[in-house]
Design a protein around this motif. Structure first.
Motif, PDB file in Angstrom:
ATOM      1  N   LEU A  96      94.947  77.713  85.071  1.00 10.05           N
ATOM      2  CA  LEU A  96      95.307  78.104  86.434  1.00 10.05           C
ATOM      3  C   LEU A  96      95.308  79.620  86.611  1.00 10.05           C
ATOM      4  CD1 LEU A  96      98.133  75.566  87.302  1.00 10.05           C
ATOM      5  CD2 LEU A  96      95.834  75.678  88.254  1.00 10.05           C
ATOM      6  N   ARG A  97      95.788  80.334  85.591  1.00  8.79           N
ATOM      7  CA  ARG A  97      95.754  81.798  85.678  1.00  8.79           C
ATOM      8  C   ARG A  97      94.324  82.298  85.773  1.00  8.79           C
ATOM      9  NH1 ARG A  97     100.031  82.648  81.163  1.00  8.79           N
ATOM     10  NH2 ARG A  97      98.990  81.048  80.645  1.00  8.79           N
ATOM     11  N   ARG A 150      92.915  81.443  89.186  1.00  4.59           N
ATOM     12  CA  ARG A 150      93.508  82.309  90.202  1.00  4.59           C
ATOM     13  C   ARG A 150      92.890  83.702  90.157  1.00  4.59           C
ATOM     14  NH1 ARG A 150      99.863  83.999  90.878  1.00  4.59           N
ATOM     15  NH2 ARG A 150      99.561  85.246  92.728  1.00  4.59           N
ATOM     16  N   GLY A 155      89.468  83.522  91.552  1.00  7.00           N
ATOM     17  CA  GLY A 155      89.526  83.336  92.999  1.00  7.00           C
ATOM     18  C   GLY A 155      89.869  84.621  93.721  1.00  7.00           C
ATOM     19  N   GLU A 156      90.854  85.352  93.196  1.00  4.02           N
ATOM     20  CA  GLU A 156      91.235  86.620  93.820  1.00  4.02           C
ATOM     21  C   GLU A 156      90.088  87.617  93.763  1.00  4.02           C
ATOM     22  OE1 GLU A 156      94.793  87.775  91.818  1.00  4.02           O
ATOM     23  OE2 GLU A 156      96.053  86.476  93.027  1.00  4.02           O
TER      24      GLU A 156
END
Length: 128
Positions: free
Chosen positions: A58-59, A62, A65-66
């Motif tokens: 997930l990190r 994320r 994605g950012e």
């Protein structure tokens, strides 16, 4: 006559009674409990490992994605800038490349004497 060996009668196996049944049941319970504890510990370790992997994934997602959103925003701005300029809606100053640093960070970078002078001025304004 030939000499015969005297044989002793074999001890008979004791017949199971209630005490033997109780002890056997107690042994079964102890073994089951030990195996259950081992399985529980193993399951707990497996779950912790799965959670760590999921958090790391997930990190990573994320962060990707950012980064993608940031690149998308920059791409949109660069592609729309000429169109907005032709329409007269574009800004004359270039878009900021990064986030602004907060005022506290700016003050932290100032020399200690400047900070002390600024604090004295602020105190003088309060008391005036």
């Amino acid at each position: 006559m030939t000499a015969r060996k005297k044989t002793t009668p074999r001890a008979k196996a004791p017949e199971p009674n209630l005490r033997h049944v109780w002890l056997a049941g107690l042994g079964v319970v102890a073994i089951a409990r030990r195996r259950g504890a081992q399985r529980l510990t193993t399951a707990k370790q497996d779950i912790e490992r799965i959670v760590r992997r999921a958090q790391a994934t997930l990190r990573d997602v994320r962060a990707q994605g950012e980064a993608g959103v940031g690149r998308f925003g920059v791409d949109v701005e660069t592609r729309l800038a000429p169109v907005l300029d032709k329409l007269g809606l574009g800004s004359s100053k270039p878009a900021p490349k990064g986030r602004r640093k907060p005022a506290a960070a700016k003050q932290a970078r100032q020399a200690p004497r400047k900070r002390a002078a600024a604090a004295r001025k602020a105190t003088a304004r309060k008391h005036a």
